[in-house]
Scaffold this active site. Structure first.
Site, mmCIF file in Angstrom:
data_model
loop_
_atom_site.group_PDB
_atom_site.id
_atom_site.type_symbol
_atom_site.label_atom_id
_atom_site.label_comp_id
_atom_site.label_asym_id
_atom_site.label_seq_id
_atom_site.Cartn_x
_atom_site.Cartn_y
_atom_site.Cartn_z
ATOM 1 N N GLN A 99 22.856 -9.208 -17.308
ATOM 2 C CA GLN A 99 22.556 -7.774 -17.275
ATOM 3 C C GLN A 99 23.001 -7.175 -15.939
ATOM 4 O O GLN A 99 22.882 -5.972 -15.735
ATOM 5 C CB GLN A 99 21.047 -7.558 -17.452
ATOM 6 C CG GLN A 99 20.523 -8.044 -18.794
ATOM 7 C CD GLN A 99 19.003 -7.995 -18.872
ATOM 8 O OE1 GLN A 99 18.305 -8.714 -18.169
ATOM 9 N NE2 GLN A 99 18.489 -7.135 -19.725
ATOM 10 N N VAL A 101 25.596 -6.093 -12.829
ATOM 11 C CA VAL A 101 26.921 -5.453 -12.783
ATOM 12 C C VAL A 101 27.643 -5.790 -11.487
ATOM 13 O O VAL A 101 28.579 -5.099 -11.080
ATOM 14 C CB VAL A 101 26.796 -3.916 -12.940
ATOM 15 C CG1 VAL A 101 26.233 -3.561 -14.308
ATOM 16 C CG2 VAL A 101 25.936 -3.296 -11.837
ATOM 17 N N ASP A 102 27.197 -6.879 -10.815
ATOM 18 C CA ASP A 102 27.684 -7.164 -9.465
ATOM 19 C C ASP A 102 28.770 -8.231 -9.391
ATOM 20 O O ASP A 102 29.325 -8.474 -8.314
ATOM 21 C CB ASP A 102 26.502 -7.562 -8.561
ATOM 22 C CG ASP A 102 25.656 -8.691 -9.162
ATOM 23 O OD1 ASP A 102 26.220 -9.596 -9.818
ATOM 24 O OD2 ASP A 102 24.419 -8.654 -8.975
ATOM 25 N N HIS A 117 26.125 -5.162 -19.300
ATOM 26 C CA HIS A 117 26.045 -3.775 -18.829
ATOM 27 C C HIS A 117 27.288 -3.355 -18.054
ATOM 28 O O HIS A 117 27.262 -2.369 -17.327
ATOM 29 C CB HIS A 117 24.793 -3.582 -17.961
ATOM 30 C CG HIS A 117 23.516 -3.732 -18.734
ATOM 31 N ND1 HIS A 117 22.286 -3.858 -18.143
ATOM 32 C CD2 HIS A 117 23.288 -3.778 -20.067
ATOM 33 C CE1 HIS A 117 21.353 -3.981 -19.077
ATOM 34 N NE2 HIS A 117 21.937 -3.941 -20.253
ATOM 35 N N CYS A 125 37.736 6.623 -16.954
ATOM 36 C CA CYS A 125 37.851 8.067 -17.170
ATOM 37 C C CYS A 125 37.290 8.377 -18.552
ATOM 38 O O CYS A 125 37.786 7.867 -19.554
ATOM 39 C CB CYS A 125 39.308 8.517 -17.081
ATOM 40 S SG CYS A 125 39.525 10.256 -17.582
ATOM 41 N N GLY A 218 15.519 -14.545 -14.047
ATOM 42 C CA GLY A 218 15.435 -13.337 -13.235
ATOM 43 C C GLY A 218 15.469 -12.044 -14.010
ATOM 44 O O GLY A 218 15.832 -11.010 -13.464
ATOM 45 N N SER A 220 13.051 -9.440 -16.256
ATOM 46 C CA SER A 220 11.707 -9.127 -16.739
ATOM 47 C C SER A 220 11.735 -8.856 -18.239
ATOM 48 O O SER A 220 10.702 -8.783 -18.872
ATOM 49 C CB SER A 220 11.171 -7.897 -16.005
ATOM 50 O OG SER A 220 11.956 -6.765 -16.341
ATOM 51 N N LEU A 263 13.843 -17.401 -7.645
ATOM 52 C CA LEU A 263 14.932 -17.993 -8.419
ATOM 53 C C LEU A 263 15.766 -19.005 -7.636
ATOM 54 O O LEU A 263 16.068 -20.087 -8.131
ATOM 55 C CB LEU A 263 15.853 -16.878 -8.943
ATOM 56 C CG LEU A 263 15.489 -16.227 -10.271
ATOM 57 C CD1 LEU A 263 15.712 -17.208 -11.404
ATOM 58 C CD2 LEU A 263 14.059 -15.736 -10.318
HETATM 59 ZN ZN LIG Z 1 41.825 10.397 -17.612
#
Ligand SMILES: [Zn+2]
Length: 277
Positions: A99, A101-102, A117, A125, A218, A220, A263
């Site tokens: 989940q 996004v890193d 995610h 765009c 990690g 919830s 963790l």
């Molecule tokens: Zn565009």
């Protein structure tokens, strides 16, 4: 040694698990969670609808995100990410559904990672669908805002942005798509108010169905985007093993193992014990 830890070790040693990971795995890398240990949401994030609705909202989003980006991009994998990569290379874990996004799983050496995610390292765009590396968009923003003060002492927020005063935001110039010229640029992540694409969800269901169990790390499980995989596994009679620190939405009858602990240390210990057994 607790019964839960013993059972965790046995079920992981059997191999073939799918991992589902959440924000709690990255807090030790300096990226905060939306929720405190009590499960209360501390930050109300901007929704996709708000971002797309007005130029002022985009100015606010991109100014905050521009200031937060250097710190977010500088975050490095922690012991938990390295342990997950080790579990995967030993085939205890197959696919990793995250989940987060890193991108820290991949940077720790993991592969077969489904970013449920999306990724903050990409920008899309919303007018024409063109995608850009965030590093490129960051250059555009720097060129468009040569006098903007990017220094900031306050905390990073979970979405990789920071809280800024409206006066700091007022003069900020946003980026424009090179293909169509639109300023409807959005981080390529599932923002609040959006859904995970159906084909991504289905491929994750398929992975869970083919697994020997679900290892939740990690998370919830507060949002349905992750919790639905726990319900799927539990209904199929697959073991669900949860290691997280603090509150969880999961019911105890859905869990075969529930360990409430930090963790990085827990996963490092797990890998060490599996290596020596
Ligand atoms: Zn565009």
């Amino acid at each position: 040694m607790t019964n839960d830890w013993q059972r965790l070790r046995e079920l992981v040693a059997a191999g073939g698990l799918v991992a589902l990971t959440g924000a709690g795995l990255s807090t030790e890398s300096g990226i905060p969670d939306y929720r405190g240990a009590d499960g209360e949401r501390r930050i109300q994030p901007m929704t996709a609808q708000e971002l797309l609705a007005s130029p002022v909202a985009r100015q606010r989003y991109w100014a905050r995100s521009y200031v937060g980006w250097p710190r977010f991009a500088a975050a490095t994998p922690n012991a938990g990410h390295r342990a997950v990569a080790a579990l995967q290379s030993a085939a205890y874990v197959g696919s990793i559904i995250t989940q987060n996004v890193d991108g820290l799983h991949q940077r720790a050496g993991a592969h077969d990672v489904v970013e449920l995610h999306g990724s903050l390292a990409q920008v899309v765009c919303m007018n024409c669908g063109e995608r850009y590396a965030r590093a490129i968009v960051d250059q555009w923003l720097t060129e468009a805002n040569p006098d903007f003060d990017r220094s900031f002492d306050g905390p990073l927020r979970p979405d990789g942005d920071v809280a800024l005063a409206e006066t700091a935001i007022a003069g900020f110039r946003v980026g424009h798509c090179l293909v169509c010229g639109s300023d409807l640029l959005k981080p390529d992540v599932v923002m609040f108010g959006e859904s995970v694409p159906k084909d991504v969800v289905q491929s994750c269901f398929d992975a869970v169905d083919a697994a020997s169990g679900l290892l939740v790390l990690g998370s919830s499980l507060a949002v349905m985007s992750g919790y639905r995989f726990v319900r799927r596994a539990a209904r199929s009679g697959l073991p669900v093993l949860l290691i997280t620190h603090g509150w969880t939405r999961a019911r105890e009858d859905e869990l075969s193992v529930h360990i409430d602990a930090p963790l990085g240390a827990s996963l490092t210990r797990l890998v060490e014990e599996l290596q020596t057994s």
